[in-house]
Write a protein that holds these residues in place. Structure first.
Motif, PDB file in Angstrom:
ATOM      1  N   UNK A  24       0.850  -1.187   0.000  1.00 30.36           N
ATOM      2  CA  UNK A  24       0.000   0.000   0.000  1.00 30.36           C
ATOM      3  C   UNK A  24       0.889   1.242   0.000  1.00 30.36           C
ATOM      4  N   UNK A  25       0.654   2.148  -0.953  1.00 30.21           N
ATOM      5  CA  UNK A  25       1.483   3.342  -1.076  1.00 30.21           C
ATOM      6  C   UNK A  25       1.419   4.181   0.199  1.00 30.21           C
ATOM      7  N   UNK A  26       0.237   4.235   0.825  1.00 31.26           N
ATOM      8  CA  UNK A  26       0.108   4.997   2.079  1.00 31.26           C
ATOM      9  C   UNK A  26       1.039   4.451   3.148  1.00 31.26           C
ATOM     10  N   UNK A  27       1.253   3.131   3.131  1.00 29.18           N
ATOM     11  CA  UNK A  27       2.155   2.523   4.104  1.00 29.18           C
ATOM     12  C   UNK A  27       3.590   2.986   3.859  1.00 29.18           C
ATOM     13  N   UNK A  28       3.967   3.063   2.570  1.00 30.34           N
ATOM     14  CA  UNK A  28       5.314   3.512   2.225  1.00 30.34           C
ATOM     15  C   UNK A  28       5.506   4.982   2.603  1.00 30.34           C
ATOM     16  N   UNK A  29       4.560   5.824   2.205  1.00 28.35           N
ATOM     17  CA  UNK A  29       4.672   7.259   2.477  1.00 28.35           C
ATOM     18  C   UNK A  29       4.650   7.531   3.981  1.00 28.35           C
ATOM     19  N   UNK A  30       3.761   6.831   4.693  1.00 24.24           N
ATOM     20  CA  UNK A  30       3.692   7.006   6.137  1.00 24.24           C
ATOM     21  C   UNK A  30       5.000   6.671   6.815  1.00 24.24           C
ATOM     22  N   UNK A  31       5.671   5.624   6.335  1.00 23.72           N
ATOM     23  CA  UNK A  31       6.938   5.229   6.935  1.00 23.72           C
ATOM     24  C   UNK A  31       8.085   6.149   6.541  1.00 23.72           C
ATOM     25  N   UNK A  32       7.980   6.795   5.383  1.00 26.75           N
ATOM     26  CA  UNK A  32       8.968   7.811   5.023  1.00 26.75           C
ATOM     27  C   UNK A  32       8.891   8.976   6.008  1.00 26.75           C
ATOM     28  N   UNK A  33       7.661   9.388   6.336  1.00 28.58           N
ATOM     29  CA  UNK A  33       7.498  10.433   7.350  1.00 28.58           C
ATOM     30  C   UNK A  33       8.009   9.951   8.705  1.00 28.58           C
ATOM     31  N   UNK A  34       7.775   8.663   9.012  1.00 25.84           N
ATOM     32  CA  UNK A  34       8.269   8.118  10.272  1.00 25.84           C
ATOM     33  C   UNK A  34       9.777   8.139  10.350  1.00 25.84           C
ATOM     34  N   UNK A  35      10.430   7.811   9.242  1.00 30.83           N
ATOM     35  CA  UNK A  35      11.891   7.832   9.212  1.00 30.83           C
ATOM     36  C   UNK A  35      12.415   9.257   9.359  1.00 30.83           C
ATOM     37  N   UNK A  36      11.761  10.204   8.690  1.00 27.42           N
ATOM     38  CA  UNK A  36      12.162  11.603   8.820  1.00 27.42           C
ATOM     39  C   UNK A  36      12.004  12.072  10.267  1.00 27.42           C
ATOM     40  N   UNK A  37      10.929  11.621  10.910  1.00 28.66           N
ATOM     41  CA  UNK A  37      10.713  11.977  12.316  1.00 28.66           C
ATOM     42  C   UNK A  37      11.796  11.385  13.202  1.00 28.66           C
ATOM     43  N   UNK A  38      12.222  10.154  12.896  1.00 27.10           N
ATOM     44  CA  UNK A  38      13.290   9.519  13.674  1.00 27.10           C
ATOM     45  C   UNK A  38      14.599  10.296  13.542  1.00 27.10           C
ATOM     46  N   UNK A  39      14.893  10.753  12.334  1.00 30.44           N
ATOM     47  CA  UNK A  39      16.095  11.558  12.130  1.00 30.44           C
ATOM     48  C   UNK A  39      16.016  12.860  12.922  1.00 30.44           C
ATOM     49  N   UNK A  40      14.834  13.494  12.899  1.00 28.41           N
ATOM     50  CA  UNK A  40      14.666  14.713  13.671  1.00 28.41           C
ATOM     51  C   UNK A  40      14.782  14.460  15.159  1.00 28.41           C
ATOM     52  N   UNK A  41      14.245  13.303  15.614  1.00 25.02           N
ATOM     53  CA  UNK A  41      14.352  12.967  17.028  1.00 25.02           C
ATOM     54  C   UNK A  41      15.789  12.748  17.451  1.00 25.02           C
ATOM     55  N   UNK A  42      16.579  12.088  16.592  1.00 24.63           N
ATOM     56  CA  UNK A  42      17.984  11.874  16.910  1.00 24.63           C
ATOM     57  C   UNK A  42      18.726  13.197  17.050  1.00 24.63           C
ATOM     58  N   UNK A  43      18.352  14.164  16.217  1.00 23.53           N
ATOM     59  CA  UNK A  43      18.991  15.484  16.261  1.00 23.53           C
ATOM     60  C   UNK A  43      18.355  16.393  17.303  1.00 23.53           C
ATOM     61  N   UNK A  44      17.321  15.879  17.986  1.00 22.40           N
ATOM     62  CA  UNK A  44      16.636  16.582  19.063  1.00 22.40           C
ATOM     63  C   UNK A  44      15.978  17.868  18.564  1.00 22.40           C
ATOM     64  N   UNK A  45      15.320  17.749  17.403  1.00  9.29           N
ATOM     65  CA  UNK A  45      14.649  18.888  16.797  1.00  9.29           C
ATOM     66  C   UNK A  45      13.145  18.810  17.042  1.00  9.29           C
ATOM     67  N   UNK A  46      12.549  19.951  17.339  1.00 11.76           N
ATOM     68  CA  UNK A  46      11.128  20.006  17.657  1.00 11.76           C
ATOM     69  C   UNK A  46      10.272  19.566  16.464  1.00 11.76           C
ATOM     70  N   UNK A  47      10.719  19.836  15.241  1.00 14.92           N
ATOM     71  CA  UNK A  47       9.920  19.512  14.067  1.00 14.92           C
ATOM     72  C   UNK A  47       9.708  18.010  13.885  1.00 14.92           C
ATOM     73  N   UNK A  48      10.459  17.196  14.621  1.00 19.10           N
ATOM     74  CA  UNK A  48      10.283  15.739  14.518  1.00 19.10           C
ATOM     75  C   UNK A  48       8.863  15.329  14.897  1.00 19.10           C
ATOM     76  N   UNK A  49       8.245  16.040  15.825  1.00 19.22           N
ATOM     77  CA  UNK A  49       6.913  15.660  16.300  1.00 19.22           C
ATOM     78  C   UNK A  49       5.823  15.857  15.248  1.00 19.22           C
ATOM     79  N   UNK A  50       5.656  17.045  14.642  1.00 16.41           N
ATOM     80  CA  UNK A  50       4.590  17.176  13.639  1.00 16.41           C
ATOM     81  C   UNK A  50       4.813  16.291  12.416  1.00 16.41           C
ATOM     82  N   UNK A  51       6.071  16.085  12.021  1.00 13.87           N
ATOM     83  CA  UNK A  51       6.350  15.194  10.889  1.00 13.87           C
ATOM     84  C   UNK A  51       5.904  13.778  11.230  1.00 13.87           C
ATOM     85  N   UNK A  52       6.194  13.340  12.453  1.00 16.73           N
ATOM     86  CA  UNK A  52       5.773  12.011  12.877  1.00 16.73           C
ATOM     87  C   UNK A  52       4.262  11.865  12.926  1.00 16.73           C
ATOM     88  N   UNK A  53       3.563  12.909  13.316  1.00 17.11           N
ATOM     89  CA  UNK A  53       2.100  12.862  13.395  1.00 17.11           C
ATOM     90  C   UNK A  53       1.494  12.615  12.015  1.00 17.11           C
TER      91      UNK A  53
END
Length: 237
Positions: A24-53
């Motif tokens: 399912x394409x939504x599954x792929x896109x959703x996980x791309x956002x999840x990965x971006x959120x993980x990168x933001x979390x590692x860098x301790x950036x606030x934007x990681x939260x809305x991207x993850x949502x």
């Protein structure tokens, strides 16, 4: 293409996988956002939260769709419920990190000015991590096992596919890890390791290959993220 057409395409689009369940394409896109959120979390950036949502909202439609249609797709009730949990806890985490960032900016303003005067303008723009207390660590471990035991019969009664305990484990571990991240505890990364160890085989067995792959990639980030946050904590003195 109108916005409605684009949304409809995203909802219906799949990627053929031969004899396996279509991706399912939504599954792929959703996980791309999840990965971006993980990168933001590692860098301790606030934007990681809305991207993850955003990623959580997309993945919720994937798993809740499986619950609604059933068919030959295993029902992972915990995976669907954890997306709603992520959205709720992430909203609080977003607010908490924004507040912490403002407090750090206010407290560090004088220090930053002094550093610039001596030619050291380097600045850490991430929120400051901290260690959980021994009592808090014990509480996390107890909550993980007790919560899994309590949720397993509930998920089974609601129709979650076997192994139900693994579904409950990933739900409870994800809740605690997200809570720990919001509290800025370094140890939250280790909870994700425990989630990934169970979640990868669970998702592969259920045919959610994109999410399972994301878990594998995320597993690398959980280990490296722990050391990155530990180093950042030590740098604080």
């Amino acid at each position: 293409m109108s916005l409605f057409d684009a949304v409809r395409w995203l909802y219906d689009a799949t990627i053929p996988m031969g004899d396996l369940r279509p991706l399912v394409v939504r599954e792929v896109v959703g996980n791309v956002f999840g990965l971006a959120s993980a990168l933001g979390g590692m860098r301790r950036r606030v934007w990681a939260w809305p991207v993850g949502i955003i990623g959580n909202a997309l993945l919720f439609t994937v798993f809740v769709g499986a619950i609604a249609t059933r068919g030959d797709t295993p029902t992972l009730l915990g995976q669907a419920g954890r997306q709603l949990m992520f959205i709720a806890v992430s909203a609080w985490g977003w607010w908490s990190w924004r507040r912490a960032r403002r407090e750090q900016d206010a407290a560090g303003a004088a220090t930053a000015r002094a550093a610039s005067l001596v030619g050291d303008a380097e600045r850490d723009d991430g929120v400051q991590p901290r260690w959980a207390t021994p009592r808090q660590r014990a509480g996390l471990v107890i909550a993980l096992f007790v919560g899994t035991a309590a949720l397993t019969p509930l998920f089974r009664a609601l129709g979650s596919s076997e192994p139900v305990w693994a579904d409950a484990w990933t739900f409870m571990g994800s809740l605690l890890a997200t809570w720990g991240m919001a509290r800025r505890w370094v140890e939250f990364w280790l909870i994700w390791v425990a989630v990934d160890l169970v979640g990868v085989p669970l998702l592969l067995g259920a045919g959610y290959y994109a999410t399972a792959t994301m878990y594998i990639v995320y597993g690398v980030f959980t280990l490296s993220g722990f050391f990155v946050w530990r180093r950042a904590r030590r740098a604080q003195g």
